[in-house]
Design a protein around this motif. Structure first.
Motif, PDB file in Angstrom:
ATOM      1  N   TRP A  35      -8.300   2.958   4.169  1.00  0.00           N
ATOM      2  CA  TRP A  35      -7.060   2.352   4.672  1.00  0.00           C
ATOM      3  C   TRP A  35      -6.278   1.595   3.605  1.00  0.00           C
ATOM      4  N   ASP A  36      -6.910   0.641   2.932  1.00  0.00           N
ATOM      5  CA  ASP A  36      -6.197  -0.204   1.959  1.00  0.00           C
ATOM      6  C   ASP A  36      -5.506   0.623   0.880  1.00  0.00           C
ATOM      7  N   VAL A  39      -2.478   2.855   2.495  1.00  0.00           N
ATOM      8  CA  VAL A  39      -1.256   2.211   2.973  1.00  0.00           C
ATOM      9  C   VAL A  39      -0.690   1.165   2.031  1.00  0.00           C
ATOM     10  N   VAL A  43       0.867  -3.614   3.686  1.00  0.00           N
ATOM     11  CA  VAL A  43       0.537  -3.116   5.021  1.00  0.00           C
ATOM     12  C   VAL A  43      -0.908  -3.460   5.364  1.00  0.00           C
ATOM     13  N   ALA A  44      -1.824  -3.260   4.427  1.00  0.00           N
ATOM     14  CA  ALA A  44      -3.245  -3.529   4.677  1.00  0.00           C
ATOM     15  C   ALA A  44      -3.490  -4.988   5.041  1.00  0.00           C
ATOM     16  N   LEU A  70       6.345  -1.037  10.975  1.00  0.00           N
ATOM     17  CA  LEU A  70       5.400   0.069  10.821  1.00  0.00           C
ATOM     18  C   LEU A  70       5.792   1.290  11.645  1.00  0.00           C
ATOM     19  N   LYS A  74       5.726   5.090  10.257  1.00  0.00           N
ATOM     20  CA  LYS A  74       4.628   5.797  10.921  1.00  0.00           C
ATOM     21  C   LYS A  74       4.333   7.170  10.311  1.00  0.00           C
ATOM     22  N   GLU A  76       5.052   8.354   7.353  1.00  0.00           N
ATOM     23  CA  GLU A  76       4.561   8.197   5.986  1.00  0.00           C
ATOM     24  C   GLU A  76       3.096   7.734   5.985  1.00  0.00           C
ATOM     25  N   ILE A  77       2.771   6.771   6.836  1.00  0.00           N
ATOM     26  CA  ILE A  77       1.390   6.278   6.925  1.00  0.00           C
ATOM     27  C   ILE A  77       0.463   7.391   7.402  1.00  0.00           C
ATOM     28  N   ARG A  78       0.889   8.117   8.429  1.00  0.00           N
ATOM     29  CA  ARG A  78       0.080   9.231   8.947  1.00  0.00           C
ATOM     30  C   ARG A  78      -0.187  10.255   7.860  1.00  0.00           C
ATOM     31  N   LYS A  80      -0.172   9.794   4.571  1.00  0.00           N
ATOM     32  CA  LYS A  80      -1.061   9.248   3.540  1.00  0.00           C
ATOM     33  C   LYS A  80      -2.514   9.189   4.020  1.00  0.00           C
ATOM     34  N   VAL A  81      -2.714   8.792   5.273  1.00  0.00           N
ATOM     35  CA  VAL A  81      -4.077   8.722   5.819  1.00  0.00           C
ATOM     36  C   VAL A  81      -4.666  10.124   5.912  1.00  0.00           C
TER      37      VAL A  81
END
Length: 100
Positions: A35-36, A39, A43-44, A70, A74, A76-78, A80-81
């Motif tokens: 996660w860290d 994101v 964000v973390a 966020l 959303k 972009e985070i999805r 990257k994860v």
């Protein structure tokens, strides 16, 4: 009296989560581990994965303004994860104010 060495939380967390969560939450442990880095620090510091059900990731966030921010990030985070996981495991993310 002996002095114990400190252990990084990253080494303790997977075992603790496995012990106290259902077996199906193993993927959440993987998401916590990356996660860290996925994101970024800002964000973390304000958001943490809380549950992973099917392809839905639920993330607890420190405040309503962060939830709003966020939501804009959303996709972009999805991305990257999923990239860090090596596949399209997360199809949706829901952000809620909650304890980190």
């Amino acid at each position: 009296m002996s002095v114990k060495e400190f252990t990084h939380i990253g080494q303790v967390l997977p075992g603790a989560m496995k012990k106290y969560r259902r077996e199906s939450d193993g993927e959440l442990v993987r998401i916590w581990a990356l996660w860290d880095q996925a994101v970024g620090p800002a964000v973390a510091e304000n958001a943490r994965p809380a549950a992973f059900r099917g392809d839905l990731l639920i993330v607890h966030v420190t405040s309503s303004p962060w939830v709003q921010q966020l939501r804009f990030l959303k996709h972009e985070i999805r991305s990257k994860v999923n990239s860090a996981l090596g596949g399209e495991m997360v199809r949706d993310i829901r952000f809620r104010v909650g304890a980190l």
